[in-house]
Design an enzyme around this catalytic site. Structure first.
Site, mmCIF file in Angstrom:
data_model
loop_
_atom_site.group_PDB
_atom_site.id
_atom_site.type_symbol
_atom_site.label_atom_id
_atom_site.label_comp_id
_atom_site.label_asym_id
_atom_site.label_seq_id
_atom_site.Cartn_x
_atom_site.Cartn_y
_atom_site.Cartn_z
ATOM 1 N N ASN A 1 0.830 -1.278 -0.060
ATOM 2 C CA ASN A 1 -0.014 -0.089 -0.100
ATOM 3 C C ASN A 1 0.785 1.321 -0.161
ATOM 4 O O ASN A 1 1.406 1.543 1.001
ATOM 5 C CB ASN A 1 -0.999 0.070 1.304
ATOM 6 C CG ASN A 1 -1.717 1.394 1.318
ATOM 7 O OD1 ASN A 1 -1.890 2.039 0.583
ATOM 8 N ND2 ASN A 1 -2.568 1.218 2.424
ATOM 9 N N ARG B 1 -2.322 -1.815 -3.583
ATOM 10 C CA ARG B 1 -3.503 -0.647 -3.675
ATOM 11 C C ARG B 1 -3.221 0.374 -4.570
ATOM 12 O O ARG B 1 -2.135 0.933 -4.563
ATOM 13 C CB ARG B 1 -3.629 -0.119 -2.123
ATOM 14 C CG ARG B 1 -4.568 1.005 -2.182
ATOM 15 C CD ARG B 1 -4.189 1.998 -1.136
ATOM 16 N NE ARG B 1 -5.004 3.123 -1.076
ATOM 17 C CZ ARG B 1 -4.644 4.356 -0.387
ATOM 18 N NH1 ARG B 1 -3.521 4.516 0.013
ATOM 19 N NH2 ARG B 1 -5.624 5.358 -0.547
ATOM 20 N N HIS C 1 -10.826 5.709 -1.395
ATOM 21 C CA HIS C 1 -10.855 5.031 -0.122
ATOM 22 C C HIS C 1 -11.955 4.098 -0.174
ATOM 23 O O HIS C 1 -12.455 3.609 0.847
ATOM 24 C CB HIS C 1 -11.434 5.923 1.300
ATOM 25 C CG HIS C 1 -10.186 6.980 1.441
ATOM 26 N ND1 HIS C 1 -10.758 8.340 1.975
ATOM 27 C CD2 HIS C 1 -8.974 6.890 1.647
ATOM 28 C CE1 HIS C 1 -9.545 8.905 2.384
ATOM 29 N NE2 HIS C 1 -8.295 8.010 2.014
ATOM 30 N N ARG D 1 -4.276 18.523 2.518
ATOM 31 C CA ARG D 1 -5.402 18.878 1.351
ATOM 32 C C ARG D 1 -6.286 19.685 1.733
ATOM 33 O O ARG D 1 -6.885 19.439 3.059
ATOM 34 C CB ARG D 1 -5.767 17.709 0.685
ATOM 35 C CG ARG D 1 -4.934 16.848 -0.088
ATOM 36 C CD ARG D 1 -5.203 15.425 -0.838
ATOM 37 N NE ARG D 1 -4.839 14.365 0.092
ATOM 38 C CZ ARG D 1 -4.899 13.241 0.052
ATOM 39 N NH1 ARG D 1 -6.199 12.648 -0.658
ATOM 40 N NH2 ARG D 1 -4.293 12.161 0.566
ATOM 41 N N GLU E 1 -7.662 -2.337 5.297
ATOM 42 C CA GLU E 1 -7.535 -2.450 3.864
ATOM 43 C C GLU E 1 -6.759 -3.606 3.178
ATOM 44 O O GLU E 1 -6.835 -4.046 2.268
ATOM 45 C CB GLU E 1 -6.937 -0.985 3.452
ATOM 46 C CG GLU E 1 -8.055 0.153 3.599
ATOM 47 C CD GLU E 1 -7.518 1.459 3.468
ATOM 48 O OE1 GLU E 1 -7.623 2.070 2.395
ATOM 49 O OE2 GLU E 1 -6.735 1.917 4.356
#
Ligand code: ADP
Length: 397
Positions: A9, A86, A175, A236, A380
């Site tokens: 990832n 990912r 996500h 962000r 994840e």
């Protein structure tokens, strides 16, 4: 010992790696942080010694160093069954995981300008493992895939239609792997079938997004064309007035500068002027920093507004779910956010909110709350391992 599954990832400046058995049982994990920056570091979980990395180590450097370390300590003995990656942006091309070949790599590259902080590092990870393990099936799992079920009302921007038709300008959402996992876990906790489960899932890490899931399908989400839209994040900005671009351009800011400001210098970091890290921010706020407190307040207020907005896509709500580094660990963020939502009937139980966020997750709503509120640790890596295993089985069969 049988062959294992490697999960990779690549975040914007981090690389998380996990190893699972061929039955998707967790074996080991490792993390490299501050990649591309001074002081890059890597470590294998449960071992005190740091893995030595060069200054300004890249994702590929970290990957090689960690794989070597897993070989040395015999975590990987019998080779690899599959590698799962990912990948942040799959555009409209990928609504499922994909077995990686040259065509898939080209399609991922084609989405690069949609996710400038993420797809290039994801590809670097793929290319590094392809040269290290050329014979192992590699599977890409896309953050956007789960959101391919968004209806047009949620994915269309009110822009001239040709921008969507000819240039792919629409909302994609991100996500997805984590939101998908929240659905599975919430359904398990609530003892419901996924197809009958409706939740609002708030994934709050360095990147943050909220998703409305109606009867097992993603129907609205806060991120859009790129992972920049929506909530306040670590660096962000999330939503800004699009008029900002013209305004700043007239003031002499180049497009590249505006891009960098919005992606790397905004969010918690920009608002506080101190840090993009929520833990540090809360400490600074407690030490009396007004800027840190304000950053925290803006973060929670924006999040609350989005949770409210997600209600427009649902017919029922089985639970509001918090996950990600902040969502799982910060009782302060959860409490402050839900304070804004009393009118909608969300009510938190303070002692439960304090204790939850442990590995098992759990309920944090007060008895008087109109809706259940859950904290669920995301995983994840497990979802990617399961997809990699499935993809490899298809190759071997
Ligand atoms: P990524 O998106 O890179 O996977 P994570 O999901 O690990 O990031 O989340 C990182 C964020 O979680 C950071 O802002 C970090 O400060 C925050 N975090 C971790 N633990 C806590 C905590 N106990 N309290 C508040 N924030 C925390």
């Amino acid at each position: 010992m049988d062959r294992c599954i490697l999960v990779i990832n690549c975040g914007s400046s981090s690389l998380k790696m996990a190893i699972f058995s061929s039955k998707c049982e967790f074996i080991a994990s490792a993390i490299a942080e501050r990649l591309g920056q001074p002081g890059a570091s890597a470590s294998v979980k449960g071992r005190r010694t740091e893995v030595t990395l060069p200054q300004h180590a890249t994702h590929a450097d970290a990957l090689s160093a960690l794989i070597e370390c897993f070989h040395e300590n015999n975590t990987i003995t019998n080779g690899l069954l599959a590698i799962g990656h990912r990948v942040v942006h799959g555009g409209e091309t990928f609504s499922q995981p994909a077995l990686i070949d040259d065509t898939v790599i080209e399609s991922i590259r084609a989405c690069e300008n949609l996710a400038p902080l993420h797809n290039p590092v994801g590809l670097a990870g793929i290319e590094a493992t392809r040269s290290l393990f050329p014979d192992v099936p590699q599977i890409a799992v896309f953050d956007t895939a789960f959101h391919q079920s968004l209806p047009p009302v949620a994915y269309l921007y009110a822009l001239p239609r040709y921008l969507y038709m000819e240039h792919g300008v629409r909302r994609y959402g991100f996500h997805g792997t984590s939101h998908r996992f929240m659905l599975t876990e919430a359904a398990r906790i609530l003892q419901k079938h996924e197809a009958d489960t409706s939740i609002i899932s708030a994934h709050l890490g360095n990147g943050c997004s909220v998703t409305a899931i109606r009867n097992g399908k993603s129907v609205d989400t806060s991120m859009g064309l790129t992972p920049l839209e929506g909530l306040v994040m670590g660096t962000r900005s999330g939503d800004v007035d699009p008029g900002l671009f013209d305004y700043l351009r007239r003031k002499g800011f180049s497009a590249e500068t505006v891009h960098n400001i919005l992606n790397q210098e905004s969010g918690l970091l920009g608002l506080s002027g101190i840090t993009n890290d929520m833990r540090t921010l809360i400490e600074q706020a407690d030490d009396g920093s007004e800027a840190a407190q304000q950053a925290l307040d803006v973060f929670c207020f924006r999040l609350a507004r989005y949770i409210g907005a997600m209600m427009a896509s649902l017919e029922q709500l089985d639970a509001l779910v918090f996950t990600g580094g902040i969502g799982e660990n910060s009782e302060r963020v959860r409490a402050r956010t839900l304070d804004h939502l009393l009118l909608l009937g969300f009510k938190i139980d303070t002692p439960a909110n304090r204790v939850h966020g442990d590995a098992s997750g759990g309920h944090i709503e007060a008895t008087a709350s109109r809706f259940p509120i859950l904290v669920i640790p995301t995983n994840e890596e497990l979802v990617i391992a399961q997809a990699a295993l499935k993809g490899a089985k298809n190759v071997h069969d």
